[in-house]
Design a protein around this motif. Sequence first.
Motif, PDB file in Angstrom:
ATOM      1  N   PRO A   1     -13.943  28.286  18.429  1.00  0.00           N
ATOM      2  CA  PRO A   1     -12.764  28.314  19.308  1.00  0.00           C
ATOM      3  C   PRO A   1     -11.571  29.028  18.677  1.00  0.00           C
ATOM      4  N   TYR A   2     -11.529  29.058  17.342  1.00  0.00           N
ATOM      5  CA  TYR A   2     -10.395  29.694  16.670  1.00  0.00           C
ATOM      6  C   TYR A   2     -10.414  31.214  16.867  1.00  0.00           C
ATOM      7  N   ARG A   3     -11.577  31.758  17.191  1.00  0.00           N
ATOM      8  CA  ARG A   3     -11.698  33.189  17.468  1.00  0.00           C
ATOM      9  C   ARG A   3     -11.840  33.466  18.969  1.00  0.00           C
ATOM     10  N   LEU A   4     -12.276  32.458  19.704  1.00  0.00           N
ATOM     11  CA  LEU A   4     -12.604  32.665  21.105  1.00  0.00           C
ATOM     12  C   LEU A   4     -11.373  32.840  21.984  1.00  0.00           C
ATOM     13  N   PHE A   5     -10.351  32.030  21.742  1.00  0.00           N
ATOM     14  CA  PHE A   5      -9.195  32.021  22.644  1.00  0.00           C
ATOM     15  C   PHE A   5      -8.221  33.153  22.356  1.00  0.00           C
ATOM     16  N   GLU A   6      -7.730  33.746  23.435  1.00  0.00           N
ATOM     17  CA  GLU A   6      -6.613  34.685  23.362  1.00  0.00           C
ATOM     18  C   GLU A   6      -5.459  34.035  24.121  1.00  0.00           C
ATOM     19  N   TRP A   7      -4.465  33.572  23.359  1.00  0.00           N
ATOM     20  CA  TRP A   7      -3.379  32.809  23.960  1.00  0.00           C
ATOM     21  C   TRP A   7      -2.281  33.746  24.445  1.00  0.00           C
TER      22      TRP A   7
ATOM     23  N   GLU B   1     -15.728  17.661  18.998  1.00  0.00           N
ATOM     24  CA  GLU B   1     -14.529  16.952  19.431  1.00  0.00           C
ATOM     25  C   GLU B   1     -13.312  17.348  18.595  1.00  0.00           C
ATOM     26  N   ASN B   2     -13.504  17.599  17.326  1.00  0.00           N
ATOM     27  CA  ASN B   2     -12.398  18.070  16.504  1.00  0.00           C
ATOM     28  C   ASN B   2     -11.870  19.402  17.033  1.00  0.00           C
ATOM     29  N   GLU B   3     -12.776  20.291  17.432  1.00  0.00           N
ATOM     30  CA  GLU B   3     -12.362  21.592  17.969  1.00  0.00           C
ATOM     31  C   GLU B   3     -11.695  21.434  19.328  1.00  0.00           C
ATOM     32  N   HIS B   4     -12.178  20.492  20.138  1.00  0.00           N
ATOM     33  CA  HIS B   4     -11.528  20.227  21.423  1.00  0.00           C
ATOM     34  C   HIS B   4     -10.093  19.758  21.192  1.00  0.00           C
ATOM     35  N   MET B   5      -9.914  18.832  20.239  1.00  0.00           N
ATOM     36  CA  MET B   5      -8.583  18.326  19.954  1.00  0.00           C
ATOM     37  C   MET B   5      -7.668  19.470  19.530  1.00  0.00           C
ATOM     38  N   TRP B   6      -8.213  20.408  18.755  1.00  0.00           N
ATOM     39  CA  TRP B   6      -7.396  21.542  18.310  1.00  0.00           C
ATOM     40  C   TRP B   6      -6.931  22.379  19.500  1.00  0.00           C
ATOM     41  N   PHE B   7      -7.850  22.762  20.417  1.00  0.00           N
ATOM     42  CA  PHE B   7      -7.377  23.671  21.464  1.00  0.00           C
ATOM     43  C   PHE B   7      -6.526  22.968  22.513  1.00  0.00           C
ATOM     44  N   PHE B   8      -6.711  21.663  22.712  1.00  0.00           N
ATOM     45  CA  PHE B   8      -5.806  20.949  23.608  1.00  0.00           C
ATOM     46  C   PHE B   8      -4.414  20.822  22.972  1.00  0.00           C
ATOM     47  N   ALA B   9      -4.366  20.513  21.689  1.00  0.00           N
ATOM     48  CA  ALA B   9      -3.078  20.434  21.001  1.00  0.00           C
ATOM     49  C   ALA B   9      -2.398  21.794  20.977  1.00  0.00           C
ATOM     50  N   GLU B  10      -3.175  22.848  20.747  1.00  0.00           N
ATOM     51  CA  GLU B  10      -2.621  24.204  20.714  1.00  0.00           C
ATOM     52  C   GLU B  10      -1.986  24.556  22.058  1.00  0.00           C
ATOM     53  N   PHE B  11      -2.637  24.184  23.143  1.00  0.00           N
ATOM     54  CA  PHE B  11      -2.081  24.451  24.470  1.00  0.00           C
ATOM     55  C   PHE B  11      -0.739  23.734  24.635  1.00  0.00           C
TER      56      PHE B  11
END
Length: 292
Positions: free
Chosen positions: A30-36, A117-127
Motif C-alpha cells: 500500500p505504501y507504493r500503491l496509493f497516489e494521494w 490490518e496494520n496496512e489498513h490502519m496506515w492508509f485509513f490514518a493517512e487519509f
Amino acid sequence: MVSEVLERNERFQGILGRLTAKSIDDYYNPYRLFEWPEKLPEDMWWMSPELTTTYDTELAGSLDAQQLYALSRHESINFYSLNVHGIRELLIEVVGRIHTKGFEIPSEFFHHFIGEENEHMWFFAEFCLRYGNGRIYRQPAGAGSGSEAPSAKIESLLVFARIMIFEELVDHYNSAMAVDERLHETIRGINRLHHQDESRHIAFGRELVQLLYQDVRATASEEELTGISAYLRRYMTHSFESLYHPQVYRDAGLQNPHEVRRALLASPARARAEERTFRKTAKFLEKTGIIR
C-alpha cells in the motif's frame, strides 16, 4: 480445549489453507500503491449519502447541498477514524494470541491478518491526516460486559466475535462506497482495497467464532450463554452508534451537536440503518445460537 476443537475440524483447516494462500497471492504494497492527491474536492460526496447518519431524516431535508457535502466529509473522516481505532484494538487481541496454546492452528493465518490490518490502519490514518485537517477523531469508550471477568474461553469467543462484528460493519460501508461513482476515485479506491481483504477476514472470523462458540457451549451455564448474547447485542448497537459523533456535527457547522446526535439516535431512520448494516451479521449469530 480450543486447539482440540480446531484440530478435529477438517473444514476449518481447509478454509484456513485457502485463505492463507489467497492472502499470499493477493499481496500488495500500500505504501507504493496509493497516489494521494494534494486535495479532494469539497463540493461532492465523501461518503455515499445513503450511509450518512442524517439520511432519510428531517434534518437532512433542512440542509442544503453544501451542508450535506460538508457533513459527508466529516462523517467520512470519522468512519476512517473508527477503522483506525478498531484495527488497533483487534491487533492487540490477535497479537496476544498468536503462537499461544489453543491457537496454534490459525497462527500462520494470523501473521497475514496482522500484516494486512496494520496496512489498513496506515492508509485509513493517512487519509484522515491528509484530508481531515491532520486529525483522527477520538472514539467513545467501548461497551462493557456488565459482569465479572469471563473465563478464558468465553473471553476469546467475545474477542473474535467483536472482531467479526466490527469487520462486517465496516465492510457494509466499504462494499457500497467502493462502487459509488459519486465519490472521488481515492475514496472508492481505499474502500475497494479494504473490501478485498476484509472478505477473507470475515470468512475466517465466521468459521472461528462458530467453533469457539461450540467449545464454550459444551461447558457454559445457561446464565453465561445468555450473558454472551446480551453482550454481543450491546456491542453491535454501540459499534453502530459510534458513527454518530457530536464532534462531526460541530465540525460540519451544525448547532447543538449533542442534541443533534440524540435526535438522530432516536430517529426511526437510525433503527432501519442499523438493521440494514447488521442484517447478515445478526442472521449468522442467530442461526448459530450465539445471540437469541
